[in-house]
Design an enzyme around this catalytic site. Sequence first.
Site, short mmCIF file in Angstrom:
data_model
loop_
_atom_site.label_atom_id
_atom_site.label_comp_id
_atom_site.label_asym_id
_atom_site.label_seq_id
_atom_site.Cartn_x
_atom_site.Cartn_y
_atom_site.Cartn_z
N GLY A 91 0.83 -1.20 0.00
CA GLY A 91 0.00 0.00 0.00
C GLY A 91 0.86 1.23 0.00
O GLY A 91 2.09 1.17 -0.13
N ASP A 151 -8.88 7.05 7.38
CA ASP A 151 -8.70 6.46 6.06
C ASP A 151 -9.58 5.23 5.90
O ASP A 151 -9.13 4.16 5.46
CB ASP A 151 -7.23 6.10 5.83
#
Length: 438
Positions: A18, A133
């Site tokens: 990520g 997030d």
Amino acid sequence: MARNIGSHYTAHRVLGRGGAGTVWLGEGPEGPVAIKVLREDLAADPDLAERFAHERHALLGLEHPHIVGVRELIIGGPDGRDIALVMDLVDGPDLRAHLRRERRLAPRDAVAITAGIASGLAVAHAAGIVHRDVKPENILLDTSATAAGPTALLTDFGVAKLIDEPRHGGKGGVVGTPDYLAPEIVEGLPPRAAVDIYALVTVLYELLAGFTPFGGGHPGAVLRRQVTETAAELPGIPRELWELIQQCLAKAPASRLRAAELASRLRELLPDLEGLPPLDIGDPEGHAEEPAPREERPAPVPAGAGRGPRPAVPLVRGAAPDSERATHTRMRVPDPDELAGGAHGTARSIRPVGQPRAGSARHGAAARRRRRLAVTAGVLAAGALGGWLLLSGGDGEEDGGRQGGTTGVESVVEDAGGGPVDGPADEDGGAGLAPAAP
């Protein structure tokens, strides 16, 4: 290739990557674990290591059936530059992979997943931790649980806050995934618990519809919609569920529900959703977005290429692409003129299955056909009028009839499009920007 993480853990193979780092399948004293190792450039920042050490207790203290537990925080490692989170290993995919396969979920499944994550957020918010997030990539589905279906767990708690805090007291920009960013973050306000509610209900909308309420196109256009537009209503769901979604997507943070109340309200709706199939709707009715400036357009994807992460797209002309675009985007706070949008706005609406999207090739071809038919009808009408004048009047009237017929044709052409009949269709449908290549 295996690598040691701290003195008790070994990372064997990569499970995923990520924007913040790499997740490894690891082994520890108590068995298999997932180990998230932050990127080297992040781990090399002494301020970041200090922030992680300061938040150690909070990161290790979150325990809930819908939160991926953090077992250990490692700062240092063999070369002295590792920052790693040792987490429970979840046997199953993330919600993004599940959504790619299913496209849409049945309303009951979508609401059950959202209710579970909301209950986890309630515990975190009570501890003073804002996730910042929430998105499908950070929701894991444990398929090893019960026959009732997979259990949804939220991961990466607090990581976004720690990594994205302004350094050395400087002013920070907006950091997050544009599709899930609450309006107050776009406007530069500090993120509170309400931003997680906005992001989570955006995920719920996506699970039901197959797309986010304000996504599509250039990230700058998405940010503008987050501030200025209202989500299009989803047909086929109970009114109570839509009103709940609408309330949690409110532009004003104070109007949204708290996490515990959201979880409770969603669970109350579950019996009414039994047996409802996934929604049968098409993609959103979009406007014809303005193309991005030439230097901002992503490179075309070769035919047959896989659908990997979208390429990095800078938000402002001349800005360098951010390598973290695969999971989130670092951006400056847009100024008021940018948030105001253009004269046509950037609204999106739900369209029926099979109906061409405004601005698409099919929509443009249909518009050109309608224009030609209008011109043809005008020419025939003008000819008929001229013939009638010839039959009913003298020479002077005949000239006048021809003159009037010509004027009529020109008028019809002008009304039909104001340009060449075979020219391109008018696609000035909005003030957004061209969508990024998949």
